[in-house]
Design an enzyme around this catalytic site. Structure first.
Site, PDB file in Angstrom:
ATOM      1  N   SER A  50      18.502  -7.822 -10.093  1.00 32.65           N
ATOM      2  CA  SER A  50      18.132  -8.455 -11.368  1.00 32.65           C
ATOM      3  C   SER A  50      18.177  -9.973 -11.220  1.00 32.65           C
ATOM      4  CB  SER A  50      19.115  -8.028 -12.464  1.00 32.65           C
ATOM      5  OG  SER A  50      20.379  -8.622 -12.208  1.00 32.65           O
ATOM      6  N   ASP A  82      14.219  -6.531 -10.250  1.00 26.35           N
ATOM      7  CA  ASP A  82      14.372  -5.769 -11.495  1.00 26.35           C
ATOM      8  C   ASP A  82      14.220  -6.710 -12.695  1.00 26.35           C
ATOM      9  OD1 ASP A  82      15.020  -3.517 -13.045  1.00 26.35           O
ATOM     10  OD2 ASP A  82      17.164  -3.983 -13.018  1.00 26.35           O
ATOM     11  N   HIS A  83      13.373  -6.366 -13.640  1.00 25.38           N
ATOM     12  CA  HIS A  83      13.140  -7.173 -14.847  1.00 25.38           C
ATOM     13  C   HIS A  83      12.804  -8.633 -14.535  1.00 25.38           C
ATOM     14  CE1 HIS A  83      14.223  -3.998 -17.624  1.00 25.38           C
ATOM     15  NE2 HIS A  83      15.220  -3.712 -16.821  1.00 25.38           N
ATOM     16  N   HIS A 180      19.265   0.659 -21.981  1.00 25.72           N
ATOM     17  CA  HIS A 180      20.181   0.046 -21.022  1.00 25.72           C
ATOM     18  C   HIS A 180      21.628   0.096 -21.511  1.00 25.72           C
ATOM     19  CE1 HIS A 180      16.343  -1.937 -19.739  1.00 25.72           C
ATOM     20  NE2 HIS A 180      16.834  -1.557 -18.578  1.00 25.72           N
ATOM     21  N   GLY A 181      22.552   0.132 -20.580  1.00 23.32           N
ATOM     22  CA  GLY A 181      23.968   0.012 -20.915  1.00 23.32           C
ATOM     23  C   GLY A 181      24.681   1.348 -21.052  1.00 23.32           C
ATOM     24  N   LYS A 184      24.159   4.907 -25.165  1.00 24.72           N
ATOM     25  CA  LYS A 184      22.738   5.229 -25.299  1.00 24.72           C
ATOM     26  C   LYS A 184      22.415   6.044 -26.546  1.00 24.72           C
ATOM     27  CE  LYS A 184      22.073   5.078 -20.285  1.00 24.72           C
ATOM     28  NZ  LYS A 184      21.702   3.672 -20.158  1.00 24.72           N
ATOM     29  N   HIS A 216      13.735   3.355 -16.952  1.00 26.20           N
ATOM     30  CA  HIS A 216      14.871   2.418 -16.976  1.00 26.20           C
ATOM     31  C   HIS A 216      15.954   3.016 -17.856  1.00 26.20           C
ATOM     32  CE1 HIS A 216      13.335  -1.509 -15.299  1.00 26.20           C
ATOM     33  NE2 HIS A 216      12.302  -0.694 -15.169  1.00 26.20           N
ATOM     34  N   ARG A 265      28.465   0.641 -12.096  1.00 31.36           N
ATOM     35  CA  ARG A 265      29.496  -0.247 -12.663  1.00 31.36           C
ATOM     36  C   ARG A 265      30.704   0.551 -13.111  1.00 31.36           C
ATOM     37  NH1 ARG A 265      26.241  -4.713 -16.285  1.00 31.36           N
ATOM     38  NH2 ARG A 265      24.697  -5.208 -14.717  1.00 31.36           N
ATOM     39  N   ARG A 286      40.433  -5.284   0.205  1.00 33.58           N
ATOM     40  CA  ARG A 286      39.823  -4.160   0.921  1.00 33.58           C
ATOM     41  C   ARG A 286      40.311  -2.824   0.382  1.00 33.58           C
ATOM     42  NH1 ARG A 286      41.311  -6.775   6.624  1.00 33.58           N
ATOM     43  NH2 ARG A 286      43.196  -6.974   5.372  1.00 33.58           N
TER      44      ARG A 286
HETATM   45  P1  13P Z   1      21.353   1.698 -16.982  1.00 35.58           P
HETATM   46  O1  13P Z   1      21.995   0.638 -17.816  1.00 35.58           O
HETATM   47  O2  13P Z   1      21.173   2.966 -17.750  1.00 35.58           O
HETATM   48  O3  13P Z   1      22.072   1.931 -15.683  1.00 35.58           O
HETATM   49  O4  13P Z   1      19.871   1.174 -16.595  1.00 35.58           O
HETATM   50  C1  13P Z   1      19.685   0.270 -15.544  1.00 35.58           C
HETATM   51  C2  13P Z   1      18.304  -0.271 -15.496  1.00 35.58           C
HETATM   52  O5  13P Z   1      17.383   0.170 -16.151  1.00 35.58           O
HETATM   53  C3  13P Z   1      18.077  -1.403 -14.586  1.00 35.58           C
HETATM   54  O6  13P Z   1      16.793  -1.907 -14.704  1.00 35.58           O
HETATM   55  O1  G3H Z   2      18.513  -3.584 -16.680  1.00 38.21           O
HETATM   56  C1  G3H Z   2      19.404  -4.356 -16.390  1.00 38.21           C
HETATM   57  C2  G3H Z   2      20.307  -4.124 -15.239  1.00 38.21           C
HETATM   58  O2  G3H Z   2      21.362  -3.280 -15.594  1.00 38.21           O
HETATM   59  C3  G3H Z   2      20.756  -5.427 -14.656  1.00 38.21           C
HETATM   60  O3  G3H Z   2      21.814  -5.991 -15.349  1.00 38.21           O
HETATM   61  O4  G3H Z   2      21.136  -8.374 -15.586  1.00 38.21           O
HETATM   62  O5  G3H Z   2      23.535  -7.704 -15.785  1.00 38.21           O
HETATM   63  O6  G3H Z   2      22.391  -7.653 -13.563  1.00 38.21           O
HETATM   64  P1  G3H Z   2      22.244  -7.522 -15.071  1.00 38.21           P
HETATM   65 ZN    ZN Z   3      16.019  -1.812 -16.678  1.00 41.69          ZN
END
Ligand code: 13P
Ligand code: G3H
Ligand code: ZN
Length: 315
Positions: A50, A82-83, A180-181, A184, A216, A265, A286
């Site tokens: 991202s 990503d995005h 996302h997140g 849901k 996504h 995560r 470690r």
């Molecule tokens: P999640 O938050 O469901 O893991 O989605 C991640 C995502 O779409 C990253 O682009």
């Molecule tokens: O869709 C978003 C991803 O979960 C990336 O999240 O921007 O916090 O790295 P982030």
């Molecule tokens: Zn996404």
């Protein structure tokens, strides 16, 4: 045995009725956990980055680790933005060696999304890089874009066909109820498979065959993992994700790429919280990072075997 684009991966995935996992990477332990799982199960994999991961780790560090992963494991890996927020970021990651980019114009008005996506497609294709775009709006937070549930919109199938034809994009992320997140669904989980089916049918009718769709916001938010976090001092109440059987169903349809970040995560956080809860005097990184790497590997193995169906896709 190489850094590849997603083109061939998606072709095989569509025909084989499975999906390729796209896992968000931010550091070495996440990369190793994901690729060790993929190598063990002979599966192709997408490592995605991202904008905030780029800011956190830097494209050079990330690419160097990805290249090391390819050398160590011998599996096919696509490195994906990503995005992606704009053409400037797209150019930066293509220069760094990414093989695939997402331009996310879903928050723009339709014509603007078409125009901006087309500009990215023209540039990326001239460099041999493939492009994912997004149409419709998922609820949730990603980088600085926060979409409230009431502003989320499902993808319109007719618009999807028009968008794909006009932009020349290689894959499309659609909104059918994922978000996302870690939060849901408030009630029962529901995905609009009818929209997915409709998009594929309309594309087929236009002579566009086996077009890869992307999901996504597709983490399943394992309740054991949430419980471990909460048992060891966390406060992640009411978290819920996409049930695995729905993801499996989507993988057997036109969905060729499934994005997961939240699950990684949570696994990592559960491992680290538990480790410190049980070893309060420990302070060797470690120890806790090693545990979280193992948990990520286990999680990704489970996704490949039981959710994505991509085991042995490298054969
Ligand atoms: P999640 O938050 O469901 O893991 O989605 C991640 C995502 O779409 C990253 O682009
Ligand atoms: O869709 C978003 C991803 O979960 C990336 O999240 O921007 O916090 O790295 P982030
Ligand atoms: Zn996404």
């Amino acid at each position: 045995m190489a850094l590849v684009t997603t083109k061939e991966m998606f072709k095989k995935a569509f025909e084989g009725k499975y999906a390729i996992g796209a896992f968000n990477i931010n550091n070495m332990e996440i990369i190793q956990g994901v690729v060790n799982a993929a190598a063990k199960l002979n599966s192709a994999v997408i490592l995605q980055v991202s904008k905030s991961a780029l800011a956190y780790a830097g494209p050079k560090y990330l690419m160097a680790m990805v290249n090391a992963a390819i050398e160590e494991t011998g599996i096919d890996i696509a490195v994906h933005l990503d995005h992606g927020p704009d053409l400037e970021t797209v150019k930066k990651v293509i220069d760094a060696g990414f093989t695939s980019v997402m331009f996310d114009g879903s928050h723009f008005e339709y014509e603007e999304n078409v125009a901006k996506t087309k500009e990215v497609v023209d540039y990326a294709h001239s460099k041999g890089v493939v492009v994912e775009a997004e149409l419709g709006m998922l609820a949730g937070v990603e980088d600085d874009v926060n979409v409230a549930a009431e502003h989320a919109t499902y993808t319109d199938p007719d618009q999807a066909v028009d968008f794909i034809k006009r932009t020349g994009v290689d894959s499309l992320a659609i909104a059918i109820g994922t978000s996302h997140g870690a939060y849901k669904f408030k009630g029962e989980a529901k995905l609009r498979f009818d929209i997915l089916e409709n998009i594929t049918a309309k594309l087929e009718a236009e002579g566009i065959h086996n077009f890869p769709i992307v999901l996504h916001g597709a983490s399943s938010v394992d309740q054991n993992c949430v419980k471990t976090c909460n048992d060891f001092g966390g406060k992640i109440d009411g978290a819920s994700g996409i049930p695995n059987d729905m993801l499996r169903k989507a993988s057997s349809m036109a969905v060729c790429k499934i994005n997961m970040d939240t699950d990684l995560r949570l696994a990592m956080t559960a491992g680290i919280r538990k480790f410190f809860g049980e070893n309060p005097s420990a302070f060797d990184p470690r120890g806790y990072l090693g545990i979280s790497r193992e948990l990520i590997q286990k999680l990704v193995e489970d996704k490949i075997e039981n959710v994505l169906g991509s085991k042995d896709s490298m054969k």
